[in-house]
Design a protein around this motif. Structure first.
Motif, PDB file in Angstrom:
ATOM      1  N   UNK A   9       0.848  -1.204   0.000  1.00 29.50           N
ATOM      2  CA  UNK A   9       0.000   0.000   0.000  1.00 29.50           C
ATOM      3  C   UNK A   9       0.876   1.243   0.000  1.00 29.50           C
ATOM      4  N   UNK A  10       0.322   2.323  -0.529  1.00 29.94           N
ATOM      5  CA  UNK A  10       1.000   3.617  -0.536  1.00 29.94           C
ATOM      6  C   UNK A  10       0.503   4.442   0.651  1.00 29.94           C
ATOM      7  N   UNK A  11       1.423   5.229   1.238  1.00 29.97           N
ATOM      8  CA  UNK A  11       1.096   6.051   2.407  1.00 29.97           C
ATOM      9  C   UNK A  11       1.587   7.480   2.192  1.00 29.97           C
ATOM     10  N   UNK A  12       0.780   8.435   2.638  1.00 31.31           N
ATOM     11  CA  UNK A  12       1.165   9.850   2.653  1.00 31.31           C
ATOM     12  C   UNK A  12       1.672  10.195   4.044  1.00 31.31           C
ATOM     13  N   UNK A  13       2.557  11.184   4.096  1.00 30.38           N
ATOM     14  CA  UNK A  13       3.165  11.588   5.369  1.00 30.38           C
ATOM     15  C   UNK A  13       3.347  13.099   5.355  1.00 30.38           C
ATOM     16  N   UNK A  14       2.836  13.764   6.396  1.00 31.31           N
ATOM     17  CA  UNK A  14       3.043  15.208   6.507  1.00 31.31           C
ATOM     18  C   UNK A  14       3.122  15.599   7.979  1.00 31.31           C
TER      19      UNK A  14
ATOM     20  N   UNK B  53       3.469   9.227  -2.951  1.00 28.04           N
ATOM     21  CA  UNK B  53       3.359   8.582  -1.648  1.00 28.04           C
ATOM     22  C   UNK B  53       4.423   7.494  -1.494  1.00 28.04           C
ATOM     23  N   UNK B  54       4.661   7.087  -0.256  1.00 27.62           N
ATOM     24  CA  UNK B  54       5.653   6.050   0.044  1.00 27.62           C
ATOM     25  C   UNK B  54       4.998   4.683  -0.067  1.00 27.62           C
ATOM     26  N   UNK B  55       5.681   3.759  -0.690  1.00 24.43           N
ATOM     27  CA  UNK B  55       5.184   2.401  -0.848  1.00 24.43           C
ATOM     28  C   UNK B  55       5.733   1.520   0.260  1.00 24.43           C
TER      29      UNK B  55
ATOM     30  N   UNK C 106      20.907  22.233  19.692  1.00 23.85           N
ATOM     31  CA  UNK C 106      19.809  22.470  18.750  1.00 23.85           C
ATOM     32  C   UNK C 106      18.466  22.092  19.359  1.00 23.85           C
ATOM     33  N   UNK C 107      17.409  22.683  18.811  1.00 24.60           N
ATOM     34  CA  UNK C 107      16.051  22.393  19.282  1.00 24.60           C
ATOM     35  C   UNK C 107      15.138  22.237  18.079  1.00 24.60           C
ATOM     36  N   UNK C 108      14.125  21.393  18.238  1.00 28.70           N
ATOM     37  CA  UNK C 108      13.143  21.194  17.170  1.00 28.70           C
ATOM     38  C   UNK C 108      11.770  21.028  17.797  1.00 28.70           C
ATOM     39  N   UNK C 109      10.773  21.556  17.108  1.00 24.31           N
ATOM     40  CA  UNK C 109       9.378  21.386  17.493  1.00 24.31           C
ATOM     41  C   UNK C 109       8.658  20.754  16.317  1.00 24.31           C
ATOM     42  N   UNK C 110       7.807  19.784  16.601  1.00 23.55           N
ATOM     43  CA  UNK C 110       7.050  19.074  15.569  1.00 23.55           C
ATOM     44  C   UNK C 110       5.591  19.073  15.986  1.00 23.55           C
ATOM     45  N   UNK C 111       4.687  19.263  15.010  1.00 26.75           N
ATOM     46  CA  UNK C 111       3.258  19.299  15.322  1.00 26.75           C
ATOM     47  C   UNK C 111       2.468  18.704  14.156  1.00 26.75           C
ATOM     48  N   UNK C 112       1.259  18.277  14.451  1.00 28.66           N
ATOM     49  CA  UNK C 112       0.304  17.777  13.446  1.00 28.66           C
ATOM     50  C   UNK C 112       0.926  16.733  12.519  1.00 28.66           C
ATOM     51  N   UNK C 113       1.486  15.680  13.115  1.00 29.47           N
ATOM     52  CA  UNK C 113       2.069  14.589  12.347  1.00 29.47           C
ATOM     53  C   UNK C 113       0.942  13.696  11.841  1.00 29.47           C
ATOM     54  N   UNK C 114       0.939  13.451  10.520  1.00 31.49           N
ATOM     55  CA  UNK C 114      -0.102  12.610   9.927  1.00 31.49           C
ATOM     56  C   UNK C 114       0.523  11.634   8.933  1.00 31.49           C
ATOM     57  N   UNK C 115       0.114  10.376   9.041  1.00 37.78           N
ATOM     58  CA  UNK C 115       0.597   9.302   8.171  1.00 37.78           C
ATOM     59  C   UNK C 115      -0.631   8.469   7.849  1.00 37.78           C
ATOM     60  N   UNK C 116      -1.023   8.408   6.553  1.00 38.29           N
ATOM     61  CA  UNK C 116      -2.282   7.754   6.234  1.00 38.29           C
ATOM     62  C   UNK C 116      -2.238   7.057   4.883  1.00 38.29           C
ATOM     63  N   UNK C 117      -3.172   6.146   4.700  1.00 39.61           N
ATOM     64  CA  UNK C 117      -3.342   5.384   3.459  1.00 39.61           C
ATOM     65  C   UNK C 117      -3.580   6.370   2.316  1.00 39.61           C
ATOM     66  N   UNK C 118      -2.729   6.325   1.294  1.00 44.56           N
ATOM     67  CA  UNK C 118      -2.821   7.278   0.183  1.00 44.56           C
ATOM     68  C   UNK C 118      -4.067   7.070  -0.669  1.00 44.56           C
ATOM     69  N   UNK C 119      -4.749   5.937  -0.510  1.00 45.27           N
ATOM     70  CA  UNK C 119      -5.981   5.707  -1.269  1.00 45.27           C
ATOM     71  C   UNK C 119      -7.098   6.630  -0.783  1.00 45.27           C
ATOM     72  N   UNK C 120      -6.944   7.183   0.403  1.00 42.79           N
ATOM     73  CA  UNK C 120      -7.916   8.145   0.926  1.00 42.79           C
ATOM     74  C   UNK C 120      -7.569   9.529   0.399  1.00 42.79           C
ATOM     75  N   UNK C 121      -8.573  10.369   0.162  1.00 43.24           N
ATOM     76  CA  UNK C 121      -8.317  11.725  -0.340  1.00 43.24           C
ATOM     77  C   UNK C 121      -7.674  12.618   0.708  1.00 43.24           C
TER      78      UNK C 121
END
Length: 186
Positions: A41-46, A118-120, A143-158
């Motif tokens: 399956x393909x996955x989107x990541x943002x 998308x990633x396979x 160094x410092x980093x902040x991360x927010x709103x991590x989403x990883x989902x099935x690319x077949x979904x819109x």
């Protein structure tokens, strides 16, 4: 957060970065979350990120060291074993300059840029380990980093599924919704 302190022999070493690596003198921290996937399956990541204190590696001045914010996807064949070969990982970001403003990364792949397909999930993959890390080999660096709103989902979904599918990174109150002191610019 404590700046990286190096012994005098590290600074005096003719091959500074080799000395740091060989003696494990660098600083490193990571947050990782394992997510179930289906092979083929393909996955989107943002996600959104902001950083400070990063230092670009400079081969003309190796004693300056470097500090990098890195993001990876490791495909796992079980809860702990990586799928072998190059298809067992996706290097998402190797950021060595500050992201002063919040920046969104969407299907980004290091050396290929943003908005990639998308990633396979390769053959044998049962999990994706999403990994955010900071690495420093910079004297006095913190160094410092902040991360927010991590989403990883099935690319077949819109679009990503409802909030229940957002990848948590295991930090309590990470978005400061419950009050508390937020970093500048948050």
């Amino acid at each position: 957060q404590t700046p990286l302190e190096l012994p005098p022999e590290a600074i005096a070493s003719p091959n500074f970065l080799h000395h740091l690596r060989a003696n494990q003198l660098g600083g490193f921290v990571l947050v990782s979350q394992r997510v179930p996937v289906v092979e083929g399956k393909h996955y989107n990541f943002r996600f959104w990120a902001r950083t400070e204190g990063l230092v670009r590696e400079n081969r003309d001045d190796p004693k300056a060291g470097y500090a990098a914010f890195q993001v990876w996807i490791f495909w796992l064949k079980d809860e702990t074993s990586q799928v072998p070969g190059d298809e067992g990982r996706v290097w998402v970001i190797n950021q060595q300059t500050d992201l002063v403003d919040w920046t969104q990364a969407v299907n980004y792949q290091f050396n290929r840029g943003p908005n990639q397909p998308s990633c396979l999930a390769p053959a044998g993959a049962k999990y994706a380990a999403i990994r955010f890390q900071l690495a420093t080999m910079t004297p006095g660096g913190a160094p410092r980093a902040w991360v927010d709103d991590v989403q990883f989902w099935d690319a077949a979904l819109d679009a990503p599924p409802p909030e229940t599918q957002v990848v948590p990174v295991g930090l309590p109150n990470a978005s400061f919704e419950e009050g508390g002191e937020a970093p500048t610019g948050w």
